[in-house]
Design an enzyme around this catalytic site. Structure first.
Site, PDB file in Angstrom:
ATOM      1  N   GLU A 184      -4.192  -8.983   0.695  1.00 35.00           N
ATOM      2  CA  GLU A 184      -4.707  -8.580   2.139  1.00 35.00           C
ATOM      3  C   GLU A 184      -6.423  -8.721   2.002  1.00 35.00           C
ATOM      4  OE1 GLU A 184      -1.908  -5.747   3.802  1.00 35.00           O
ATOM      5  OE2 GLU A 184      -3.751  -5.165   4.943  1.00 35.00           O
ATOM      6  N   GLU A 199       0.626  -1.231  -0.074  1.00 35.70           N
ATOM      7  CA  GLU A 199       0.059   0.152   0.048  1.00 35.70           C
ATOM      8  C   GLU A 199       0.754   1.161   0.056  1.00 35.70           C
ATOM      9  OE1 GLU A 199      -2.987  -0.326   3.228  1.00 35.70           O
ATOM     10  OE2 GLU A 199      -4.080  -1.673   2.088  1.00 35.70           O
TER      11      GLU A 199
END
Ligand code: GAL
Length: 869
Positions: free
Chosen positions: A559, A477
């Protein structure tokens, strides 16, 4: 399964001895020594800078430590006297007897107390910040420092900004706390006593979770001859594999630190590794063609060889496949002087295909990825690496059906990869949580420009022989993920992985980047965080848009879920939705700071497990998922960000107790196990007559629920259902029971009954026999039970632990994310009926350890653990 201890410092020496016994001729004369430096340290932490040093002032001496891992111009060590010489802690005259004696791996912050000034809940409220100094006397023999010998210090992990001084001289260091590094002590070492001093510094606000602090992984002293195998110098690959034969390629980097050319011969043989002992066994299964080369003084040269292995036993993920391992034993001899070095390289023979439609294919068979993400801490033991604690984490994950682990968001201890190799768990090895742009003020972005190449390259070089690693993750991210820069960095990091390894593809965890970004265009495996299932209440999956644009690239959910819950806590009313954003009127108890364990609640970007399963099944080309997270971790206690100490995301709580979700995942991931699990518990004196939903997780396809013998109806799991729910059950004390069916036949059952008040403590150990090396652990569970022996689900009695015999209680816990009792405390409240104590023996002492638990008004309990067997 018996615990494999080869990577604990004592186990490592043991492995060496065993190898000598098994293949004595191969390594008997090896002059290489790798000695644990874990004992006899003195430590002190300072909240104010005690020495006026800083990374900025030391940097010019530290950067050259990265030279082996950068392709740009090498850093020159500045001439003249290195900084810090005047600091008293680096000097032999300094009296450190008042400092704390410590044994490594050591996390200076884990003992607390919670509530450290300047440390937020997201960093775990523990005093990880500040400057820490470690000192040790290194005794060296004259032979160790004679010409032709090299001494290296290997630090497996130091949090963070390590600078290492030997006899007052700044040798070098490494700032990224998750990476390992090696320093050459040779020029600064002398016979007799040497003062090794290591300075660490952690800025506050440097992490989004608890990073730990200190020399938290193993530290080693390596003694080698001037001609030796270079650091991380071996690489074994298996470019072609069939049932009858595997081609095994070997490359070995030989370093010659002398000033003359040496003629070297390299001989390497392959042995099988015994699965139960982890040691080399039997006769050599293959021998590489021996190679002779001249290695000029002051250079490093890579030597290549190849061989064929007949009828190879393949490494593959459990439980469908078997994780067979081999070890290559390499001997280097120089100039007719016999063996000057020997090393072992464990590896596996396997093939991997990353398929855009079929997902991950290992050894020709599709492997659906049933993964979890984990942070590196080991609960109440903190970041300090412990082999047995890591193994216990994996054991519980395997019981659930996990076959994959993402080491979020950084490099793990090497020993964890030894464990995943051995247990057959596939791994995404991750590197960074930030690139050039920050997430928090003092995170890795400060190091990016100067260190990212060295960090990526050294990590891949270090771990490339582990068969369990199936992909490198170049980041998580990253704020740069959608920019043009994101594409450039992706290309650069992937190239490093290809240069150092070349057998695995790279991925990244992308929460925002879309299919049109430069990053995704460059990235080899598309890893999506949350967007694949649709964030929050949205069901708009981005899987199709990525797949349509890149039909040949494998996609996985790097995720998923981020479901939050507190073990054993149920909050009413319960949402009727399949997935719900957590909030004060949805799953939260804002007073206690607990989240409901109906396992339906999550933050705005996340999802329930059920929703993830639906979306994974909707898009079968997706290779699988990595749930956030397998285990709770210290820090990031969303949704009670500053109030609590540890996370709510885990499927298993911080103490290692299973939350209800464990059985939901097990039902999906191990459907062959007959299993049914009821929630909530059935002891609700204040809910008589009230609607109390009952949910059942089962590997069956149908179930009937009974309340006090009365059927509440039989339900089938319809398409897109992963739990059976009876949301209108009226609570009355007694017993609820579920009978599950599969294909019409009885399959499994579970029941919960109304229990009485706390009466006694049940004390059990996960292992009643442990080694006496000072590292091995027994995990002791205390259950508060009623007079019939049933666990009292809401019991919070205060428990006092004690131990007799040659051992100690290292820490206690209960999995309650709000419990601010320091981890070493011998007094701890039970939480939802349970508490944990972690016990180890005194190093070298054998005997019985009697661990007792007592609580006012209750009958106490005890368990005996044998240490040293
Ligand atoms: C993700 C992030 C993880 C963790 C998680 C919590 O976005 O990558 O590190 O913060 O959210 O849901």
């Amino acid at each position: 399964m018996a615990s494999l201890r080869s990577a604990s410092p004592s186990g490592f020496l043991f492995l060496g001895l065993l190898l000598l016994a098994v293949v004595g001729h191969a390594v008997a004369q090896s002059p290489r020594e790798r000695l644990s430096l874990n004992s006899d340290w003195r430590f002190s932490r300072f909240t104010d800078n005690p020495d006026q040093l800083s990374y900025a002032t030391l940097k010019a001496w530290i950067l050259p430590s990265s030279n082996d891992f950068i392709t740009r111009a090498k850093y020159q060590r500045p001439s003249g006297i290195s900084p810090g010489r005047n600091v008293q802690y680096v000097q032999s005259s300094f009296d450190d007897s008042k400092w704390e004696p410590v044994t490594l791996p050591h996390d200076w912050a884990i003992k607390g107390p919670f509530g450290a000034p300047g440390v937020s809940g997201s960093e775990g409220k523990l005093p990880y910040n500040g400057v820490g100094w470690y000192r040790k006397t290194l005794k060296l023999k004259s032979g160790d420092v004679s010409p032709g010998k090299n001494l290296y210090l290997e630090v497996d992990g130091a949090m963070s900004y390590a600078s290492v001084f030997l006899n007052g001289v700044l040798v070098g260091g490494w700032p990224y706390g998750y990476n390992s590094f090696r320093l050459n002590l040779t020029p600064y070492a002398k016979a007799g006593d040497n003062i090794l001093a290591i300075r660490l510094e952690n800025a506050p606000n440097s992490s989004r979770w608890y990073p730990g602090a200190g020399l938290y992984r193993n530290v080693w002293l390596v003694k080698v001859n001037s001609v030796h195998v270079a650091q991380y110098g071996t690489k074994v690959t298996t470019p072609s594999v069939s049932a009858g034969s595997a081609t095994v390629d070997l490359s070995v980097a030989i370093e010659n630190t002398s000033n003359s050319t040496k003629r070297i011969d390299l001989v390497t043989e392959i042995y099988e590794v015994d699965a139960s002992t982890g040691k080399a066994t039997g006769d050599a299964k293959a021998k590489f063609k021996s190679v002779s080369v001249n290695v000029a003084g002051g250079t490093k040269q890579v030597v290549n060889s190849t061989t064929k292995l007949s009828n190879p036993k393949l490494w593959g993920p459990a439980p469908e496949q078997t994780p067979h391992l081999y070890v290559a034993l390499s001997k280097v001899s120089a100039g007719g002087n016999g063996t000057v070095d020997s090393v072992e390289t464990k590896f596996g023979v396997r093939t991997i295909v990353y398929d855009g439609n079929k997902g991950l294919i290992v050894n020709g068979a599709p492997v659906y990825v049933k993964g979890v993400c984990n942070h590196h801490d080991l609960g109440s033991l903190g970041a300090a690496f412990n082999w047995r604690a890591a193994e216990r984490q994996l054991e519980l994950l395997l019981e659930m059906g996990t076959n994959a682990l993402r080491t979020s968001h950084n490099m793990p201890a090497s020993e964890l990869l030894d464990l995943t190799d051995r247990y057959g768990i596939i791994v995404i090895g991750e590197t960074f949580d930030t690139w050039k742009t920050k997430k928090v003020d003092n995170d890795y972005h400060l190091l990016w420009d100067e260190w990212h190449e060295a960090d990526m390259r050294s990590y891949v070089r270090r771990e490339r022989n582990h068969p369990s690693i199936v992909a490198w993750s170049i980041g998580n991210e990253m704020p740069d993920q959608s920019s043009a820069l994101g594409g450039q960095i992706t290309t650069e990091l992937q190239n490093i992985a290809r240069q150092e390894d070349g057998t695995r593809k790279s991925t990244a965890g992308l929460n925002n980047a879309g299919p049109g970004t430069a990053l995704v265009n460059a990235l080899e495996i598309i890893g999506l965080n949350y967007q694949g299932e649709g964030k929050g209440t949205s069901w708009n999956s981005t899987y199709p848009s990525f797949h349509n644009r890149y039909p040949n690239k494998m996609i996985w959910g790097t995720e998923t879920a981020s479901t939050v819950s507190t073990r054993g806590t149920y909050i009413f009313p319960v949402t009727s939705a399949k997935t719900a954003v957590v909030g004060p009127s949805a799953g939260e108890n804002v007073t206690t700071k607990y989240v409901s364990s109906y396992e339906l609640y999550h933050p705005s970007w996340a999802a329930s497990p059920d929703k993830v399963f639906i979306q994974q099944d909707n898009y079968p080309y997706v290779a699988g998922e990595f749930v956030w997270t397998g285990w709770d971790y210290i820090g990031e206690p969303t949704p009670f960000d500053n109030a609590s100490r540890s996370s709510y995301f885990g499927i298993i709580d911080l103490a290692g107790f299973k939350k209800d979700r464990f059985w939901l995942y097990q039902a999906r991931w191990r459907p062959e196990i007959p299993q049914a699990h009821i929630l909530p518990h059935w002891t609700w004196p204040s809910r008589v007559g009230q609607a109390t939903p009952v949910h059942v997780f089962t590997s069956g396809d149908e179930a009937e629920l009974f309340v006090n013998g009365k059927s509440q109806g039989r339900k089938k799991t319809e398409k897109s259902e992963y739990r059976l729910r009876w949301d209108n059950v009226t609570y009355s004390p007694g017993e609820i029971e579920v009978v599950a069916y599969k294909n019409g036949a009885k399959w499994a059952g579970d029941s919960k009954k109304t229990v009485g008040g706390p009466a006694k403590l049940n004390v059990t150990a996960d292992r009643t026999s442990i080694e006496n090396d000072g590292y091995d652990l027994s995990f002791i569970t205390v259950a508060v039970v009623d007079k019939n022996g049933d666990t009292v689900p809401q019991a919070s009695n205060t428990i006092s632990f004690s131990i007799e015999g040659p051992g100690e209680i290292v820490s206690t816990d209960n999995g309650d994310p709000t419990d601010m009792t320091a981890f070493p405390s011998l007094t701890r409240k039970a939480f939802s009926g349970l508490a944990l104590a972690i016990v180890r023996s005194k190093p070298g002492s054998s005997g019985s350890l009697t661990v007792s638990a007592a609580s006012n008004g209750l009958t106490g309990g005890k368990v005996i653990v044998q240490a040293g067997y």
